[in-house]
Design a protein around this motif. Structure first.
Motif, mmCIF file in Angstrom:
data_model
loop_
_atom_site.group_PDB
_atom_site.id
_atom_site.type_symbol
_atom_site.label_atom_id
_atom_site.label_comp_id
_atom_site.label_asym_id
_atom_site.label_seq_id
_atom_site.Cartn_x
_atom_site.Cartn_y
_atom_site.Cartn_z
ATOM 1 N N ALA A 445 0.820 -1.213 0.000
ATOM 2 C CA ALA A 445 0.000 0.000 0.000
ATOM 3 C C ALA A 445 0.854 1.264 0.000
ATOM 4 N N ARG A 446 2.124 1.152 0.401
ATOM 5 C CA ARG A 446 2.998 2.329 0.468
ATOM 6 C C ARG A 446 3.516 2.732 -0.908
ATOM 7 N N ARG A 447 3.454 1.854 -1.873
ATOM 8 C CA ARG A 447 4.061 2.129 -3.176
ATOM 9 C C ARG A 447 3.108 2.890 -4.086
ATOM 10 N N HIS A 448 3.653 3.894 -4.745
ATOM 11 C CA HIS A 448 2.896 4.692 -5.695
ATOM 12 C C HIS A 448 3.291 4.221 -7.093
ATOM 13 N N PHE A 449 2.428 3.470 -7.716
ATOM 14 C CA PHE A 449 2.780 2.782 -8.949
ATOM 15 C C PHE A 449 1.600 2.812 -9.919
ATOM 16 N N VAL A 450 1.884 2.415 -11.154
ATOM 17 C CA VAL A 450 0.847 2.107 -12.122
ATOM 18 C C VAL A 450 1.441 1.116 -13.110
ATOM 19 N N ASN A 451 0.637 0.163 -13.545
ATOM 20 C CA ASN A 451 1.082 -0.775 -14.565
ATOM 21 C C ASN A 451 0.909 -0.135 -15.941
ATOM 22 N N ILE A 452 1.939 -0.234 -16.750
ATOM 23 C CA ILE A 452 1.922 0.295 -18.119
ATOM 24 C C ILE A 452 1.905 -0.899 -19.075
ATOM 25 N N VAL A 453 0.899 -0.938 -19.934
ATOM 26 C CA VAL A 453 0.726 -2.081 -20.827
ATOM 27 C C VAL A 453 0.601 -1.580 -22.270
ATOM 28 N N GLY A 454 1.366 -2.177 -23.169
ATOM 29 C CA GLY A 454 1.212 -1.904 -24.600
ATOM 30 C C GLY A 454 1.913 -0.675 -25.118
ATOM 31 N N SER A 455 2.610 0.057 -24.276
ATOM 32 C CA SER A 455 3.171 1.346 -24.705
ATOM 33 C C SER A 455 4.202 1.205 -25.810
ATOM 34 N N ASP A 456 4.907 0.076 -25.871
ATOM 35 C CA ASP A 456 5.960 -0.103 -26.875
ATOM 36 C C ASP A 456 5.569 -1.083 -27.967
ATOM 37 N N TYR A 518 -12.076 -7.648 -7.094
ATOM 38 C CA TYR A 518 -12.273 -7.649 -8.548
ATOM 39 C C TYR A 518 -13.504 -8.479 -8.912
ATOM 40 N N HIS A 519 -14.433 -7.848 -9.625
ATOM 41 C CA HIS A 519 -15.680 -8.483 -10.081
ATOM 42 C C HIS A 519 -16.499 -9.055 -8.926
ATOM 43 N N LYS A 520 -16.414 -8.367 -7.802
ATOM 44 C CA LYS A 520 -17.240 -8.732 -6.648
ATOM 45 C C LYS A 520 -18.101 -7.543 -6.246
ATOM 46 N N ALA A 521 -19.154 -7.839 -5.487
ATOM 47 C CA ALA A 521 -20.058 -6.773 -5.046
ATOM 48 C C ALA A 521 -19.389 -5.837 -4.051
ATOM 49 N N THR A 522 -18.203 -6.185 -3.581
ATOM 50 C CA THR A 522 -17.490 -5.373 -2.586
ATOM 51 C C THR A 522 -16.557 -4.334 -3.208
ATOM 52 N N ASP A 523 -16.579 -4.190 -4.529
ATOM 53 C CA ASP A 523 -15.765 -3.161 -5.202
ATOM 54 C C ASP A 523 -16.479 -1.818 -5.061
ATOM 55 N N ASP A 524 -16.286 -1.177 -3.911
ATOM 56 C CA ASP A 524 -17.046 0.019 -3.548
ATOM 57 C C ASP A 524 -16.152 1.246 -3.391
ATOM 58 N N VAL A 525 -16.802 2.403 -3.331
ATOM 59 C CA VAL A 525 -16.100 3.691 -3.327
ATOM 60 C C VAL A 525 -15.163 3.842 -2.136
ATOM 61 N N GLU A 526 -15.570 3.376 -0.970
ATOM 62 C CA GLU A 526 -14.756 3.599 0.223
ATOM 63 C C GLU A 526 -13.399 2.900 0.152
ATOM 64 N N LYS A 527 -13.191 2.011 -0.791
ATOM 65 C CA LYS A 527 -11.911 1.312 -0.913
ATOM 66 C C LYS A 527 -10.967 1.963 -1.934
ATOM 67 N N ILE A 528 -11.426 3.021 -2.554
ATOM 68 C CA ILE A 528 -10.601 3.699 -3.557
ATOM 69 C C ILE A 528 -9.574 4.604 -2.874
ATOM 70 N N GLU A 529 -8.334 4.580 -3.366
ATOM 71 C CA GLU A 529 -7.252 5.433 -2.870
ATOM 72 C C GLU A 529 -7.191 6.664 -3.783
ATOM 73 N N PHE A 530 -7.925 7.697 -3.425
ATOM 74 C CA PHE A 530 -8.122 8.830 -4.327
ATOM 75 C C PHE A 530 -6.861 9.641 -4.573
ATOM 76 N N ASP A 531 -5.948 9.688 -3.620
ATOM 77 C CA ASP A 531 -4.696 10.409 -3.863
ATOM 78 C C ASP A 531 -3.886 9.720 -4.961
ATOM 79 N N LYS A 532 -3.838 8.401 -4.920
ATOM 80 C CA LYS A 532 -3.119 7.657 -5.953
ATOM 81 C C LYS A 532 -3.858 7.711 -7.290
ATOM 82 N N LEU A 533 -5.164 7.668 -7.234
ATOM 83 C CA LEU A 533 -5.955 7.803 -8.459
ATOM 84 C C LEU A 533 -5.647 9.131 -9.148
ATOM 85 N N ALA A 534 -5.543 10.205 -8.373
ATOM 86 C CA ALA A 534 -5.226 11.520 -8.948
ATOM 87 C C ALA A 534 -3.840 11.523 -9.569
ATOM 88 N N GLU A 535 -2.853 10.922 -8.893
ATOM 89 C CA GLU A 535 -1.495 10.869 -9.433
ATOM 90 C C GLU A 535 -1.463 10.133 -10.775
#
Length: 561
Positions: A445-456, A518-535
């Motif tokens: 949870a401490r890592r600020h990352f994103v997966n990059i797919v297909g860029s090359d 993932y693909h469960k009814a528990t994928d809800d707003v309160e679990k989103i990390e909005f600071d990382k989403l903004a980055e």
């Protein structure tokens, strides 16, 4: 250079008396000039200015609406998806984006039809005077529209192992257009058990995949393919039992598909062709032979080192796989921001806004999948619209697309790329955002990352632009684990960017991967990390800013799909 210097020194010596008389004045001038130079303000970095408008609190405000129970899980063609589309239209219009869809009742909406098939019992196949039952003697890889919704008589064509590579082709001399083919699972081997087809850069088990054989059969024009396994009837039934629940799920397809594209790479159930696994008993019956006869055919092929004509002939069959089908209307939502001097070239920024809907009275809100990408697109649209309103708009145009029916089979992007509102030749790239609001199982949870797919995959230049944007501004950890050859989860083929990539448009897919909800009814707003989403959204912005403002569009210089 030396002559010029000497002349300059002589001129200076002649002028020294005059200079000496005005010595204080010279000092004042020198100080003033130095001070003016030091105080000249640097040019504003407009990219940084407008990227900063992408803020966690606004992303949260949008997602609280998009992923709310009121939208009923946003299933394609259902009322919740329509409500979500209305919300996106309102937001695009409020930002001043244009609706670019002509011939629509709403210029922001690109309507199209899906066919939805529901499970029905009673499917069967008759061959050689025997009856074989659906989900007992044969079944499909996954939910799919029935190729035989009414009782159909067919004369199948046996195509050996159903493979083609280089000079080797099991389809040579065969007409399978609109027909049903029968193929053996596995690969042809020589007399010593070695595979006849060399990898040639492909995975060693490339043709072990029944789905690749299905893609090839589709490219050859076949209506369906029956893949013969070597599992006896009882063992086959036990194997098929694990698929039974999923095979009773609804199946979807585009009612008006676009032009066919030969795609022998994507590891997914191909649309537009029936794909069926059979028990050994049924497979032999379909081929019109016995197990000793089939083994002799395989040995003859191995001795020859090339396809041989079999001594057996498939019998005529009767097949019926009943399936109630209905037509659903669904919509992509499009917002267009016109550029300046290069406005005819367009960058697409996309996400999908549909999700799984309601199952067993439970709403699947899909906050991360792909509510996170959807609100990121809204934030990006706002940032670029504000830049334009303040006189710093992009040189190239930007088309923001919220795709529908991604969950059913990437149908929104398949339809858009078949019927684009801007010519694909003018589309410079697609930046696709799907699930960027969480931390997956592979990162702390401490890592600020994103997966990059297909860029090359198609443009090394696009890859470098994204890396430079990150190095200059966002400084995220860029994870390329899903971008390697033969990646086992096939992430590259599983979101809307792929329909652009297979039409040779460079793409970047931004994602943070699957998590516990993932693909469960528990994928809800309160679990989103909005600071990382903004980055992560800011990284997309900086890459987009460079793409739409640089002098030349990115060059296609690679082909590694």
């Amino acid at each position: 250079m030396k002559i010029i210097l000497l002349c300059g020194l002589l001129a200076l010596a002649q002028a020294l008396p005059a200079v000496a008389q005005q010595k204080p004045l010279v000092k004042v001038k020198t100080k003033t000039k130095t001070k003016a130079t030091a105080s000249t303000p640097a040019a504003p970095d407009w990219a940084q200015t407008y990227a900063a408008t992408i803020r966690p609190e606004e992303l949260r405000a949008h997602l609280t609406v998009v992923a709310s129970d009121a939208f009923l899980g946003r299933e394609a063609g259902q009322p919740g998806q329509k409500l979500a589309a209305e919300y996106l239209v309102k937001e695009f219009a409020a930002l001043g984006l244009q609706g670019p869809v002509t011939g629509s009742d709403n210029p922001y909406l690109q309507h199209f039809l899906l066919t939805r098939g529901s499970h029905a019992a009673g499917g069967y196949l008759q061959a050689g005077g025997q009856r074989y039952e659906w989900l007992s003697d044969f079944f499909s890889y996954g939910p799919m529209l029935s190729t035989f919704p009414t009782e159909t008589v067919s004369q199948p064509v046996f195509v050996g192992f159903g493979v083609e590579q280089g000079a080797y082709s099991d389809y040579a001399g065969l007409d399978v257009q609109g027909k049903d083919v029968v193929a053996i699972m596995g690969e042809p081997q020589d007399e010593r058990g070695r595979k006849l087809l060399k990898p040639n850069g492909r995975a060693a088990d490339y043709w072990d995949s029944g789905l690749r054989k299905a893609v090839l059969a589709k490219a050859k024009g076949a209506r369906s393919i029956f893949l013969m396994t070597f599992a006896p009837a009882e063992a086959f039934r036990k194997q098929g039992a694990a698929f039974t629940a999923s095979l009773r799920e609804p199946a979807f397809g585009l009612t008006t598909p676009g032009p066919a594209i030969v795609d022998t790479v994507r590891e997914d159930l191909p649309a537009g062709i029936g794909v069926y696994l059979t028990s050994q008993e049924l497979g032999l019956k379909l081929a019109g032979t016995t197990l000793p006869g089939l083994l002799e055919y395989a040995r003859a092929l191995g001795r020859a080192g090339k396809p041989v004509r079999p001594s057996f002939q498939p019998p005529a069959i009767t097949i019926h796989l009943p399936q109630p089908q209905e037509q659903l209307t669904t919509e992509n939502v499009l917002g267009y921001l016109e550029g300046t001097d290069k406005k005819d070239e367009v960058l697409v920024i996309s996400s999908h806004y549909d999700h799984l809907g309601v199952k067993n009275d439970t709403i699947y809100n899909g906050a991360d999948d792909d509510g996170s990408g959807t609100v990121a697109v809204l934030a990006l649209a706002k940032a670029f619209a504000q830049a334009k309103a303040e006189g710093h708009g992009p040189r190239r145009s930007i088309l923001f697309i919220a795709m529908t029916a991604e969950e059913e089979g990437l149908f929104g992007s398949e339809y858009y790329t078949a019927y684009p509102v801007v010519p694909l030749a003018n589309t410079i790239a697609d930046l696709n955002i799907d699930m960027v609001g969480r931390t997956d199982r592979k990162h702390s949870a401490r890592r600020h990352f994103v997966n990059i797919v297909g860029s090359d995959k198609l443009s090394s230049e696009l890859h470098r632009i994204n890396e430079t944007a990150n190095r200059t501004y966002t400084k995220l950890e860029l994870d390329y684990r899903y971008n390697v050859p033969n990646e086992p989860e096939h992430i590259y083929y599983r979101s809307d960017h792929y329909n652009f990539a297979r039409r040779k448009i460079p793409v970047i897919f931004y994602t943070t991967g699957e998590h516990a909800d993932y693909h469960k009814a528990t994928d809800d707003v309160e679990k989103i990390e909005f600071d990382k989403l903004a980055e992560r959204a800011q990284l997309v912005f900086h890459t987009a800013w460079e793409l739409v403002n640089r002098e030349q569009r990115v060059v296609i210089d690679s082909n590694k799909p």
